[in-house]
Design a protein around this motif. Structure first.
Motif, PDB file in Angstrom:
ATOM      1  N   ASN A   4     -23.080 -35.847   5.014  1.00  0.00           N
ATOM      2  CA  ASN A   4     -23.137 -37.294   4.855  1.00  0.00           C
ATOM      3  C   ASN A   4     -22.360 -37.737   3.609  1.00  0.00           C
ATOM      4  O   ASN A   4     -21.609 -38.714   3.643  1.00  0.00           O
ATOM      5  N   THR A   5     -22.528 -37.008   2.500  1.00  0.00           N
ATOM      6  CA  THR A   5     -21.808 -37.322   1.261  1.00  0.00           C
ATOM      7  C   THR A   5     -20.301 -37.159   1.468  1.00  0.00           C
ATOM      8  O   THR A   5     -19.504 -37.982   1.027  1.00  0.00           O
ATOM      9  N   TYR A   6     -19.914 -36.075   2.148  1.00  0.00           N
ATOM     10  CA  TYR A   6     -18.500 -35.827   2.433  1.00  0.00           C
ATOM     11  C   TYR A   6     -17.906 -36.971   3.258  1.00  0.00           C
ATOM     12  O   TYR A   6     -16.837 -37.495   2.935  1.00  0.00           O
ATOM     13  N   LEU A   7     -18.594 -37.358   4.319  1.00  0.00           N
ATOM     14  CA  LEU A   7     -18.091 -38.441   5.180  1.00  0.00           C
ATOM     15  C   LEU A   7     -17.971 -39.753   4.410  1.00  0.00           C
ATOM     16  O   LEU A   7     -17.005 -40.506   4.592  1.00  0.00           O
ATOM     17  N   THR A   8     -18.929 -40.036   3.544  1.00  0.00           N
ATOM     18  CA  THR A   8     -18.873 -41.248   2.728  1.00  0.00           C
ATOM     19  C   THR A   8     -17.657 -41.222   1.814  1.00  0.00           C
ATOM     20  O   THR A   8     -16.946 -42.220   1.670  1.00  0.00           O
ATOM     21  N   ALA A   9     -17.395 -40.069   1.196  1.00  0.00           N
ATOM     22  CA  ALA A   9     -16.237 -39.935   0.306  1.00  0.00           C
ATOM     23  C   ALA A   9     -14.927 -40.085   1.076  1.00  0.00           C
ATOM     24  O   ALA A   9     -13.994 -40.748   0.610  1.00  0.00           O
ATOM     25  N   ILE A  10     -14.839 -39.481   2.245  1.00  0.00           N
ATOM     26  CA  ILE A  10     -13.628 -39.585   3.064  1.00  0.00           C
ATOM     27  C   ILE A  10     -13.402 -41.033   3.503  1.00  0.00           C
ATOM     28  O   ILE A  10     -12.271 -41.533   3.471  1.00  0.00           O
ATOM     29  N   LYS A  11     -14.447 -41.714   3.884  1.00  0.00           N
ATOM     30  CA  LYS A  11     -14.316 -43.120   4.287  1.00  0.00           C
ATOM     31  C   LYS A  11     -13.866 -43.984   3.112  1.00  0.00           C
ATOM     32  O   LYS A  11     -13.034 -44.881   3.277  1.00  0.00           O
ATOM     33  N   ALA A  12     -14.388 -43.728   1.932  1.00  0.00           N
ATOM     34  CA  ALA A  12     -13.990 -44.493   0.746  1.00  0.00           C
ATOM     35  C   ALA A  12     -12.521 -44.228   0.410  1.00  0.00           C
ATOM     36  O   ALA A  12     -11.772 -45.164   0.095  1.00  0.00           O
ATOM     37  N   ALA A  13     -12.097 -42.980   0.478  1.00  0.00           N
ATOM     38  CA  ALA A  13     -10.697 -42.643   0.204  1.00  0.00           C
ATOM     39  C   ALA A  13      -9.784 -43.292   1.233  1.00  0.00           C
ATOM     40  O   ALA A  13      -8.706 -43.807   0.892  1.00  0.00           O
ATOM     41  N   SER A  14     -10.186 -43.293   2.485  1.00  0.00           N
ATOM     42  CA  SER A  14      -9.382 -43.919   3.537  1.00  0.00           C
ATOM     43  C   SER A  14      -9.280 -45.419   3.333  1.00  0.00           C
ATOM     44  O   SER A  14      -8.207 -46.011   3.506  1.00  0.00           O
ATOM     45  N   ALA A  15     -10.382 -46.047   2.964  1.00  0.00           N
ATOM     46  CA  ALA A  15     -10.387 -47.495   2.754  1.00  0.00           C
ATOM     47  C   ALA A  15      -9.444 -47.895   1.620  1.00  0.00           C
ATOM     48  O   ALA A  15      -8.836 -48.955   1.657  1.00  0.00           O
ATOM     49  N   ARG A  16      -9.296 -47.021   0.624  1.00  0.00           N
ATOM     50  CA  ARG A  16      -8.399 -47.297  -0.501  1.00  0.00           C
ATOM     51  C   ARG A  16      -6.963 -46.853  -0.225  1.00  0.00           C
ATOM     52  O   ARG A  16      -6.087 -47.039  -1.059  1.00  0.00           O
ATOM     53  N   GLY A  17      -6.740 -46.219   0.931  1.00  0.00           N
ATOM     54  CA  GLY A  17      -5.400 -45.760   1.274  1.00  0.00           C
ATOM     55  C   GLY A  17      -5.012 -44.454   0.614  1.00  0.00           C
ATOM     56  O   GLY A  17      -3.867 -44.025   0.652  1.00  0.00           O
ATOM     57  N   TRP A  18      -5.955 -43.751   0.011  1.00  0.00           N
ATOM     58  CA  TRP A  18      -5.674 -42.532  -0.738  1.00  0.00           C
ATOM     59  C   TRP A  18      -5.429 -41.324   0.150  1.00  0.00           C
ATOM     60  O   TRP A  18      -4.971 -40.298  -0.320  1.00  0.00           O
ATOM     61  N   ARG A  19      -5.736 -41.414   1.412  1.00  0.00           N
ATOM     62  CA  ARG A  19      -5.494 -40.269   2.291  1.00  0.00           C
ATOM     63  C   ARG A  19      -4.042 -40.252   2.758  1.00  0.00           C
ATOM     64  O   ARG A  19      -3.585 -39.265   3.297  1.00  0.00           O
ATOM     65  N   ARG A  20      -3.320 -41.332   2.517  1.00  0.00           N
ATOM     66  CA  ARG A  20      -1.896 -41.400   2.879  1.00  0.00           C
ATOM     67  C   ARG A  20      -1.005 -41.264   1.655  1.00  0.00           C
ATOM     68  O   ARG A  20       0.043 -40.669   1.725  1.00  0.00           O
ATOM     69  N   VAL A  21      -1.431 -41.835   0.537  1.00  0.00           N
ATOM     70  CA  VAL A  21      -0.646 -41.831  -0.696  1.00  0.00           C
ATOM     71  C   VAL A  21      -1.592 -41.502  -1.853  1.00  0.00           C
ATOM     72  O   VAL A  21      -2.722 -41.980  -1.884  1.00  0.00           O
ATOM     73  N   GLU A  22      -1.123 -40.707  -2.793  1.00  0.00           N
ATOM     74  CA  GLU A  22      -1.943 -40.388  -3.963  1.00  0.00           C
ATOM     75  C   GLU A  22      -2.234 -41.670  -4.746  1.00  0.00           C
ATOM     76  O   GLU A  22      -1.378 -42.552  -4.840  1.00  0.00           O
ATOM     77  N   PRO A  23      -3.428 -41.791  -5.339  1.00  0.00           N
ATOM     78  CA  PRO A  23      -3.790 -43.017  -6.053  1.00  0.00           C
ATOM     79  C   PRO A  23      -3.009 -43.210  -7.362  1.00  0.00           C
ATOM     80  O   PRO A  23      -2.879 -44.327  -7.838  1.00  0.00           O
ATOM     81  N   VAL A  24      -2.486 -42.137  -7.936  1.00  0.00           N
ATOM     82  CA  VAL A  24      -1.691 -42.229  -9.160  1.00  0.00           C
ATOM     83  C   VAL A  24      -0.476 -41.312  -9.021  1.00  0.00           C
ATOM     84  O   VAL A  24      -0.516 -40.343  -8.268  1.00  0.00           O
ATOM     85  N   PRO A  25       0.599 -41.602  -9.749  1.00  0.00           N
ATOM     86  CA  PRO A  25       1.750 -40.693  -9.692  1.00  0.00           C
ATOM     87  C   PRO A  25       1.350 -39.301 -10.200  1.00  0.00           C
ATOM     88  O   PRO A  25       0.627 -39.168 -11.185  1.00  0.00           O
ATOM     89  N   LEU A  26       1.819 -38.276  -9.515  1.00  0.00           N
ATOM     90  CA  LEU A  26       1.435 -36.914  -9.877  1.00  0.00           C
ATOM     91  C   LEU A  26       2.361 -36.286 -10.902  1.00  0.00           C
ATOM     92  O   LEU A  26       2.024 -35.262 -11.485  1.00  0.00           O
TER      93      LEU A  26
END
Length: 65
Positions: A4-26
């Motif tokens: 449940n915690t994992y799914l919540t984290a994945i949904k939050a990352a997806s909502a922020r667009g982080w699963r497509r692009v890193e949130p900060v320059p690497l």
């Protein structure tokens, strides 16, 4: 981490667009200089015997580029 915690984290990352692009320059890509030095040493014979040769060669080629 529970499922449940994992799914919540994945949904939050997806909502922020982080699963497509890193949130900060690497920054600059890392270079495996320590690993390459080890693989070139005689001490690495046991590791080189286990590692697929194409992996070792691709690391050497990547460091030369």
């Amino acid at each position: 981490m529970s499922e449940n915690t994992y799914l919540t984290a994945i949904k939050a990352a997806s909502a922020r667009g982080w699963r497509r692009v890193e949130p900060v320059p690497l920054g600059r890509q890392e270079q495996p200089t320590g690993l390459l030095a080890y693989l070139a040493s005689a001490d690495s014979a046991p590791a080189r015997a286990i590692l697929p040769s194409q992996i070792v060669e691709s690391l050497k080629a990547a460091s030369a580029a």
